[in-house]
Design a protein around this motif. Structure first.
Motif, mmCIF file in Angstrom:
data_model
loop_
_atom_site.group_PDB
_atom_site.id
_atom_site.type_symbol
_atom_site.label_atom_id
_atom_site.label_comp_id
_atom_site.label_asym_id
_atom_site.label_seq_id
_atom_site.Cartn_x
_atom_site.Cartn_y
_atom_site.Cartn_z
ATOM 1 N N ASP A 243 0.870 -1.151 0.076
ATOM 2 C CA ASP A 243 0.087 -0.057 -0.094
ATOM 3 C C ASP A 243 0.884 1.199 0.006
ATOM 4 O O ASP A 243 1.292 1.723 0.902
ATOM 5 C CB ASP A 243 -1.244 -0.016 1.060
ATOM 6 C CG ASP A 243 -1.570 1.424 1.489
ATOM 7 O OD1 ASP A 243 -1.615 2.115 0.454
ATOM 8 O OD2 ASP A 243 -2.188 1.605 2.683
ATOM 9 N N GLU B 33 -6.792 2.803 -5.240
ATOM 10 C CA GLU B 33 -6.938 2.699 -3.938
ATOM 11 C C GLU B 33 -8.601 2.634 -3.302
ATOM 12 O O GLU B 33 -8.645 2.091 -2.535
ATOM 13 C CB GLU B 33 -6.408 4.070 -3.314
ATOM 14 C CG GLU B 33 -6.339 4.130 -1.895
ATOM 15 C CD GLU B 33 -5.407 5.097 -1.300
ATOM 16 O OE1 GLU B 33 -5.214 6.159 -1.804
ATOM 17 O OE2 GLU B 33 -4.903 4.971 -0.195
ATOM 18 N N ASP C 227 -12.106 6.888 1.433
ATOM 19 C CA ASP C 227 -10.733 6.678 2.016
ATOM 20 C C ASP C 227 -10.057 8.033 2.050
ATOM 21 O O ASP C 227 -9.848 8.615 1.180
ATOM 22 C CB ASP C 227 -9.932 5.719 1.204
ATOM 23 C CG ASP C 227 -8.546 5.472 1.778
ATOM 24 O OD1 ASP C 227 -8.542 4.447 2.668
ATOM 25 O OD2 ASP C 227 -7.806 6.536 1.694
ATOM 26 N N VAL D 43 -6.508 -0.438 3.442
ATOM 27 C CA VAL D 43 -5.901 -0.485 2.226
ATOM 28 C C VAL D 43 -5.194 -1.932 1.904
ATOM 29 O O VAL D 43 -5.075 -2.633 0.937
ATOM 30 C CB VAL D 43 -5.640 0.532 1.596
ATOM 31 C CG1 VAL D 43 -4.681 0.393 0.220
ATOM 32 C CG2 VAL D 43 -6.430 1.657 1.487
HETATM 33 MG MG MG Z 1 -3.965 5.179 1.562
#
Ligand code: MG
Ligand code: ADP
Length: 346
Positions: A18, A143, A165, A325
Motif C-alpha cells: 500500500d 485505492e 478513503d 487498504v
Molecule cells: Mg491510503
C-alpha cells in the motif's frame, strides 16, 4: 538497480504494497502486514551536491521540520502524485530490504495499491520500479477498490457500495459494483490539508506559530468534525508571532473543529458530487448499505456523523481504517481471479 534485482532474487513470498501518501504498508503473503511506516525519506545533500539517504520511514518522519539546511525530509508521494521518482523508488527498495532479513526467496508477484489520481506515466513508473527490482509480475490496484475489499465489502456482487478513503494527501471516493469501479473521484484534500488548516488557524487566532507535526498531533489528540458535549483541551507550545518569544496557549477541540471545517466541507462536497453521478439503481443500494470510511481520516472524531449529516445517509467507519487498504491489497494477492478483475495492466 542491480542491487534491487538481487534483493528480489532472494525473496519467494508474494507481496502486497500500500503505497500511501502518508504511510506505506507491506504485507507478505501468509504472514500479514510486516511494514507500516510513514512514506518519508530523509536525504542529505553532500558537498558535491548529490543526495544520500539518511533515513526512511518513522525515523525520517521524526526529522520533518527539524532538519538543518543540508538535510531534507521528503514525502515523495505527498499530494497523491509522485513528486520525486527517484526517492519513491529508493523508498520501495528500502522497505523491501527491511522485510528480506537475509532470507533466500524467489522473485515475487507484487500487487501495489496506488492513489487513484496517479497519471498513466506515474503508474508506469511505480510498476517499472518494481519490475526492475526483479518482481515476476506487478499488478496495480486502485485505492478505492483496495479500501473496499479491505473493509470487507462484497465488491464482486451486483450491489453498489460506496467507500471514502481519507488518507494523508488524497481523499478517494469510489462506487463499486461487480468487481469494478463504477464512479470514482480523487481530491487533494485529506489529512495534510487538515494539518495545514490548523497551522493557519492557530496563527490567526492565537498569533502562535506551530509546525505541521504539532498540528497533526493536535488533530489526533483533540480534533473533531462535530461539536462535542464535553470539549477537549490541550496546551500547545510555539512561537508568538508578535513578540517572537516561545510561549504556550490552551487550544480546545472547538478551535480544531473551526480550523478544519473548510477542508472537511470540501470532502463532503466531493462525496455529494459522486452521489449525484451515481446511477439510480446503485444509488438505491448505497441508501441500503450506507457509506464506508477508510484511511487515517476515518479516525477523526465525529467524521462519520459529520458526513452522514451532509449526505443524509448512514456512514460507517471500517474496523482498523489505517490498515484497510493494505488488507484489501493483500486479499487481491490471495485471490488471482479477484486480482484480474480489479487490477489493470498499463
Ligand atoms: Mg491510503
Ligand atoms: P495514506 O493512505 O494517504 O498514506 P493514511 O490512510 O495512512 O494515508 O492516513 C494518514 C492520515 O491519517 C494522516 O493525515 C494522519 O494525520 C491521519 N490520522 C491518523 N490517525 C488519525 C487520528 N486518530 N485522527 C485523525 N487523523 C488521523
Amino acid at each position: 538497480m542491480g542491487f534491487l534485482k538481487n534483493l528480489f532474487g532472494f525473496m519467494s513470498k508474494d507481496l502486497a504494497i500500500d503505497l500511501g501518501t502518508a504511510n506505506t504498508l507491506v504485507l507478505v503473503k501468509g504472514k500479514g502486514i510486516v511494514i507500516n511506516e510513514p512514506s518519508v525519506v530523509a536525504v542529505k545533500v553532500n558537498k558535491s551536491g548529490q543526495e544520500e539517504i539518511l533515513a526512511v520511514g518513522q525515523e525520517a518522519k521524526e526529522m520533518i521540520g527539524k532538519t538543518p539546511g543540508t538535510i531534507k525530509a521528503i514525502r515523495p508521494m505527498k499530494d497523491g502524485v509522485i513528486a520525486d521518482f527517484n526517492t519513491t523508488e529508493m523508498m520501495i527498495e528500502y522497505f523491501i530490504k527491511k522485510i528480506n532479513g537475509g532470507k533466500k526467496l524467489a522473485s515475487p508477484r507484487i500487487v501495489i495499491c496506488v492513489p487513484y489520481g496517479l497519471t498513466q506515466v506515474e503508474r508506469k513508473a511505480v510498476k517499472e520500479s518494481a519490475l526492475n527490482a526483479g518482481a515476476r509480475s506487478v499488478y496495480l490496484i486502485e485505492e478505492p477498490m483496495a479500501a473496499a475489499i479491505g473493509a470487507g465489502l462484497p465488491v464482486r456482487e451486483p450491489n453498489g457500495n460506496l467507500v471514502v478513503d481519507i488518507g494523508g494527501g488524497t481523499t478517494e471516493i469510489g462506487v463499486i459494483s461487480l468487481g469494478g469501479l463504477v464512479i470514482s473521484k480523487s481530491i487533494r484534500v485529506a489529512g495534510d490539508k487538515l494539518d495545514a488548516a490548523i497551522v493557519d488557524y492557530i496563527k490567526k487566532k492565537h498569533n502562535l506559530l506551530i509546525g505541521d507535526r504539532v498540528a497533526e498531533n493536535l488533530k489526533i489528540e483533540i480534533g473533531t468534525a462535530i461539536k462535542l458535549d464535553e470539549p477537549l483541551k490541550t496546551v500547545v507550545k510555539g512561537r508568538d508571532q508578535v513578540e517572537g518569544i516561545l510561549t504556550s496557549v490552551e487550544i480546545t477541540s472547538e478551535d480544531i473543529r473551526e480550523a478544519i471545517s473548510d477542508p472537511l466541507y470540501q470532502i463532503a462536497e466531493a462525496l455529494k458530487s459522486v452521489l449525484e453521478q451515481t446511477p439510480p439503481d446503485l444509488a438505491g443500494d448505497i441508501v441500503e448499505n450506507g457509506i464506508v470510511l477508510t484511511g487515517g481520516g476515518a479516525l477523526i472524531r465525529g467524521i462519520d456523523k459529520y458526513l452522514s449529516e451532509a449526505v443524509k445517509l448512514a456512514v460507517i467507519p471500517a474496523e482498523e481504517p489505517l490498515l484497510a487498504v493494505a488488507k484489501g491489497t493483500g486479499a487481491a494477492l490471495e485471490q488471482i481471479d479477484l486480482l484480474h478483475q480489479t487490477t489493470f495492466e498499463d
